[in-house]
Motif scaffolding. Sequence first.
Motif, PDB file in Angstrom:
ATOM      1  N   PHE A 146      42.406  56.487  35.584  1.00 39.82           N
ATOM      2  CA  PHE A 146      42.627  55.367  36.496  1.00 39.82           C
ATOM      3  C   PHE A 146      42.285  54.046  35.817  1.00 39.82           C
ATOM      4  CE2 PHE A 146      41.208  52.207  39.509  1.00 39.82           C
ATOM      5  CZ  PHE A 146      42.185  52.246  40.494  1.00 39.82           C
ATOM      6  N   LYS A 147      43.137  53.047  36.050  1.00 43.01           N
ATOM      7  CA  LYS A 147      42.848  51.689  35.561  1.00 43.01           C
ATOM      8  C   LYS A 147      43.604  50.686  36.418  1.00 43.01           C
ATOM      9  CE  LYS A 147      42.908  48.602  31.606  1.00 43.01           C
ATOM     10  NZ  LYS A 147      43.354  48.375  30.197  1.00 43.01           N
ATOM     11  N   SER A 148      42.919  49.594  36.764  1.00 47.66           N
ATOM     12  CA  SER A 148      43.573  48.471  37.433  1.00 47.66           C
ATOM     13  C   SER A 148      42.971  47.182  36.891  1.00 47.66           C
ATOM     14  CB  SER A 148      43.394  48.541  38.952  1.00 47.66           C
ATOM     15  OG  SER A 148      42.042  48.305  39.310  1.00 47.66           O
ATOM     16  N   SER A 149      43.717  46.101  37.010  1.00 47.53           N
ATOM     17  CA  SER A 149      43.253  44.810  36.508  1.00 47.53           C
ATOM     18  C   SER A 149      43.655  43.720  37.491  1.00 47.53           C
ATOM     19  CB  SER A 149      43.852  44.528  35.128  1.00 47.53           C
ATOM     20  OG  SER A 149      43.291  43.353  34.578  1.00 47.53           O
TER      21      SER A 149
ATOM     22  N   SER B 210      42.786  52.078  45.519  1.00 52.04           N
ATOM     23  CA  SER B 210      43.644  51.978  44.339  1.00 52.04           C
ATOM     24  C   SER B 210      43.376  50.729  43.516  1.00 52.04           C
ATOM     25  CB  SER B 210      45.119  52.002  44.773  1.00 52.04           C
ATOM     26  OG  SER B 210      45.423  50.856  45.552  1.00 52.04           O
ATOM     27  N   GLY B 211      42.383  49.927  43.932  1.00 50.75           N
ATOM     28  CA  GLY B 211      42.063  48.704  43.207  1.00 50.75           C
ATOM     29  C   GLY B 211      42.847  47.498  43.654  1.00 50.75           C
TER      30      GLY B 211
ATOM     31  N   VAL C 135      39.049  47.716  36.432  1.00 54.56           N
ATOM     32  CA  VAL C 135      38.446  48.906  37.024  1.00 54.56           C
ATOM     33  C   VAL C 135      38.910  50.121  36.231  1.00 54.56           C
ATOM     34  CG1 VAL C 135      38.071  50.245  39.112  1.00 54.56           C
ATOM     35  CG2 VAL C 135      38.517  47.795  39.283  1.00 54.56           C
ATOM     36  N   PHE C 136      37.949  50.927  35.742  1.00 50.91           N
ATOM     37  CA  PHE C 136      38.252  52.103  34.933  1.00 50.91           C
ATOM     38  C   PHE C 136      37.743  53.362  35.636  1.00 50.91           C
ATOM     39  CE2 PHE C 136      37.468  48.530  32.079  1.00 50.91           C
ATOM     40  CZ  PHE C 136      38.592  48.538  31.241  1.00 50.91           C
TER      41      PHE C 136
ATOM     42  N   LYS D 265      41.100  42.592  25.643  1.00 45.82           N
ATOM     43  CA  LYS D 265      41.697  41.277  25.889  1.00 45.82           C
ATOM     44  C   LYS D 265      41.156  40.216  24.912  1.00 45.82           C
ATOM     45  CE  LYS D 265      42.391  42.101  30.823  1.00 45.82           C
ATOM     46  NZ  LYS D 265      41.855  43.458  30.885  1.00 45.82           N
ATOM     47  N   PRO D 266      41.235  40.453  23.601  1.00 48.30           N
ATOM     48  CA  PRO D 266      40.691  39.467  22.645  1.00 48.30           C
ATOM     49  C   PRO D 266      41.402  38.121  22.700  1.00 48.30           C
ATOM     50  CG  PRO D 266      42.015  41.129  21.527  1.00 48.30           C
ATOM     51  CD  PRO D 266      41.847  41.603  22.925  1.00 48.30           C
ATOM     52  N   ASP D 267      42.659  38.120  23.134  1.00 53.31           N
ATOM     53  CA  ASP D 267      43.431  36.866  23.188  1.00 53.31           C
ATOM     54  C   ASP D 267      42.980  35.965  24.325  1.00 53.31           C
ATOM     55  OD1 ASP D 267      44.433  39.043  24.728  1.00 53.31           O
ATOM     56  OD2 ASP D 267      46.163  37.799  25.287  1.00 53.31           O
TER      57      ASP D 267
END
Length: 466
Positions: A288-291, A404-405, A281-282, A250-252
Motif C-alpha cells: 500500500f502507498k498513497s501520497s 485508502s488514504g 502513507v506506506f 523525492k530528492p527533486d
Amino acid sequence: MKTLVVLFVTLFALHAPPNLGVVNSISLADHYKIEGTFSGNTEGENSFHLIIAKNNNTKNFEIIPYLYQEEEIIKLKAVTFEKLPSVLSFHNNDDILSLVTQSKVGRDEMINVVDLNLSSGASSISEAIDTDDFKTLIRKKDKNLMVFSDKEEVKIIDVKGAETMNTITVKADASSADFLKTLSNSNLDAINNDEFVANGSISTFRAYSDGASVLITEENTKEALTNVVQIPLDGDSEQTAKTLIFGGEKPDLKIKKSTSYVNNDKLYQLQLGKEVAVLDVFGIDSDFKSSTDLMNVKPSGSADNFESTKAFTKQASKKVNEPTVTINATKDNKLKVRFDFVNKNTYNYRYDWWWHHHWQMQQMQLMMQQNMRHSVPSFGPAAVSDYYFVGENKSYFEITIDASGGVVDGASSETLYQEIDKKAHIKTLEENKKLKHTSTVFTKTTFRYLAYNKKTDVFTFVNKAL
C-alpha cells in the motif's frame, strides 16, 4: 462545575487485619514519612491511588493502595519494599492491577511487577528484573512492554502480570546491525496510541505497539527516510531483526525535514521543504502507498492561530522547529491526521507526563540529597526540567482521510479518544502552594487528584468535571 471533596482524617494502622473495608477518612500515623503519591485508572470512572511512605518503625518503605470506587475510598493491604520504590507504569486486567516498580536491591536498580487483586486485596510480586540496557516501557491498557537494547540485540518483555511474562530476543542481521548499534546509544520514546495524541515524538528512535507487534522507527531527516524494525509478539522467542526502509523518493522537492508516525500497520511520513508539504502513507506489511500534496488540500480543522499551509510550512522548516505528525481514529472509522511543529529546544514528548511529572517532582528533592552522598543512579526517576511542561504555541492543522488514504473534504469527525487540555488542569493544581504530594488522574468525565494539605495534615481527594 460540581466538586466532590473527600477528606482523609484517620488512618487505620497498617498492621490491622488485612481484610478490605470502606474507610471514610484517613491520615497517616506519626511513624510514617510521606515520600510521594501516584494515581492511575482502573475501570470506567474508578481509579487507584498510592501513598508511598517510609515506616520509621520497621525502616522499610510501603506502597499503601487505595481505590476510588463508586465514590467510596477502599483501602488495600500495603506492599513492603526494603528501598524506596518508584512506580514506572501500570495496567489493568479485570480485577488485577499490575504496577511496574523500580527500586534498589543491594547496589543495583531492579524492576519488579506487583499484582494487586482489587477484589480480595491480595498482592504478589515478581522476581527482580535487571535494568541493564533498559530503554523504555510501552504502556497498554492490559499490559506493559519493556524494551531493552544493546549493540547486538533488542529484548522485549511482554508483561501481563507478576507471573505472566513472555520474553522475545531479537538479534541483528546485516540490514539491522547499524540500526541496533545506534539504538543502543540513543534515547527511545514510547508512543501511546491508547489516548488522543496531539504531538508525537521528535526523538530519532521511537517505539510503537501496533497490533501484535512492536515497531521501532529511526528517523533520517537528512535523506527523508524512516527505518523500521518490526518485532512480532506472537512469533518465536528468538528472532532476527530486518530493517525496512520507507521514503527518500523525492530528492527533486528539496525536502528539509521529515518525521513519521505508525498506526494500524501503516507508516505516515510527513516531508517538508520551504514551500513543500507532502504526506506519504506506506503499508508496513503490504504494498500500500498513497501520497497527498498538503499545499493543495483544505484543512478539516486547525488551531486558532493557524494562518495557512504555506505559512505553517515556512515556520515548521525553520532550524529551531521540528514538525510532528499524529494519527487519531474517529468514531466513524476515519483517521484525523494532525500536523504541528514544536520548538526542539523546549519540547519533549511524554505521553503520561501528568503523573510522571508529579511523581518525579516529588522524587527530585530526595534524589538531590542522595546524589550528594552517592553517584547518580544509572536508572530511575530522572531530575525534571521545566521543558517537560513548557506550553507550546499550537499552530496545527488537520486533514481527515479514509482507509485508502484519500482526503475526505470538509470532514469534522469526532475522534475516538477525547482531546483534553491536561496542562491547563494541572497548572491550577500546581498554583496551590498549600498542597503537597499531589498525583492526578483523568477519567472520561473527571479530573481527579489526591493531595496532602500541609496545614491540616490530611490527604484530600478532589473531583472536577472535565
